[in-house]
Design a protein around this motif. Structure first.
Motif, PDB file in Angstrom:
ATOM      1  N   ASP A  16      23.979  24.842  -3.761  1.00  0.00           N
ATOM      2  CA  ASP A  16      24.367  25.522  -2.592  1.00  0.00           C
ATOM      3  C   ASP A  16      26.119  25.400  -3.077  1.00  0.00           C
ATOM      4  O   ASP A  16      26.678  24.263  -3.405  1.00  0.00           O
ATOM      5  CB  ASP A  16      24.448  24.408  -1.450  1.00  0.00           C
ATOM      6  N   ASP A  17      26.732  26.655  -3.100  1.00  0.00           N
ATOM      7  CA  ASP A  17      28.238  26.621  -3.510  1.00  0.00           C
ATOM      8  C   ASP A  17      28.971  25.799  -2.811  1.00  0.00           C
ATOM      9  O   ASP A  17      29.967  25.078  -3.261  1.00  0.00           O
ATOM     10  CB  ASP A  17      28.632  28.315  -3.560  1.00  0.00           C
TER      11      ASP A  17
ATOM     12  N   ARG B 267      22.692  17.114   1.080  1.00  0.00           N
ATOM     13  CA  ARG B 267      23.127  18.273   1.917  1.00  0.00           C
ATOM     14  C   ARG B 267      24.203  18.411   2.888  1.00  0.00           C
ATOM     15  O   ARG B 267      24.446  19.073   3.459  1.00  0.00           O
ATOM     16  CB  ARG B 267      21.779  18.548   2.919  1.00  0.00           C
TER      17      ARG B 267
ATOM     18  N   ASN C   4      19.953  19.813  -3.361  1.00  0.00           N
ATOM     19  CA  ASN C   4      20.574  20.871  -2.693  1.00  0.00           C
ATOM     20  C   ASN C   4      22.037  21.113  -3.243  1.00  0.00           C
ATOM     21  O   ASN C   4      22.780  22.025  -3.289  1.00  0.00           O
ATOM     22  CB  ASN C   4      20.303  20.758  -1.330  1.00  0.00           C
TER      23      ASN C   4
END
Length: 302
Positions: free
Chosen positions: A41-42, A276, A37
């Motif tokens: 995810d930016d 994450r 992830n």
């Protein structure tokens, strides 16, 4: 908006807690496998880039090895090239290998380099083919069922394993104040390109450099016990025991084996951390609690 006194004190306490770790790890090499992830995810991508720049700024030498399986799968689907897997590994024919090189050596690698550089770092992207960084050989995959007398050797194409790492290339970049960002593509003696598992590349790089730390970013909290609780400080002997009793199994085994082999080969510690979590690399290196599982040869190591 100015910081409140409480917020300012919290910041000061965080910096104070980090000081002994900074003193301990300045001048040391840390190899980070970047994937999951954290690559999609930016917000997580940017926090990862800032972590890497922060490490370099305070004197740590980070080396990034990245994956890109989902991105490869997306492009193969758009090009109507069907994907097949054997034991979790992508069967890679010549056409698929062209896509792998395009995605890993081009799109993904340059995106990471751009993020690090935009945050003030000096990253240089490369594949294992550059400067013969990663010499590779074809990976032989064995498949055996209870009915078979001997295992079957399956050809999965341009999938390889690391035969040698050119340490001179890495030392030249690190000593020149650059941050290497490596796409896990190796080259055989005959010039054939090979797709190599990024965990394995990160592990081998950390071994040959005798790195201070190997950090593997994952999409889970860390290594879990049978009750689902995160196991933090573990020795290599304890990890061997967890494999034997079945606590570690399935898809987690290759990642654990990579970390275990690195520590047994002289890397001071290996960390399996939750990518994450924002700034997970800094939290693992510079705080007492960390955000994942630490594996060392001695229980007292940090």
């Amino acid at each position: 908006m100015p910081l409140t006194r409480k917020a300012a004190m919290n910041t000061a306490n965080v910096l104070s807690e980090a000081l002994p770790y900074i003193q301990c790890f300045t001048g040391k090499t840390v190899v980070i496998k970047y994937g999951g992830n954290a690559m999609i995810d930016d917000k997580l991508k940017n926090s990862f880039a800032r972590d890497i720049v922060m490490m370099k700024t305070i004197g740590i030498n980070p080396i990034v090895v990245h994956g890109g399986g989902p991105q490869i799968g997306d492009l193969l689907e758009k090009l109507a090239i069907e994907s097949h897997f054997v034991n979790g590994m992508r069967v890679t024919d010549s056409k698929t290998m062209d896509v792998v090189e395009m995605v890993l050596g081009g799109m993904v690698n340059k995106d990471i380099v751009g993020l690090i550089n935009s945050n003030g770092g000096k990253a240089i992207g490369m594949t294992g083919k550059d400067g013969m960084l990663l010499s590779a050989r074809k990976l032989k995959v064995k498949h055996k069922t209870p009915e078979m007398k001997a295992p079957e050797i399956i050809d999965i194409g341009h999938v390889g394993e690391v035969e040698n790492v050119n340490v001179d290339v890495l030392n030249m970049l690190v000593n020149s104040d650059f941050i290497p960002v490596i796409a896990p593509i190796g080259v055989g003696k005959d010039g054939t390109s090979y797709n190599i598992n990024a965990d394995l590349v990160a592990g081998k790089v950390s071994e040959v450099l005798q790195a201070e730390k190997l950090i593997l970013l994952t999409n889970i909290e860390g290594l879990l016990d049978k009750d689902g609780k995160v196991l933090t400080g573990l020795t290599t002997e304890q990890v061997d025991g967890l494999i034997e009793d079945g606590t570690i199994y399935g898809g987690m085994l290759p990642k654990i084996d990579c970390a275990l082999n690195a520590v047994k080969a002289g890397v001071t510690s290996a960390h399996i951390i939750d990518g994450r979590v924002e700034h997970s690399c800094l939290l693992e290196i510079f705080t007492d609690e960390g955000v994942g599982t630490l594996i060392t040869n001695k229980a007292a190591d940090a």
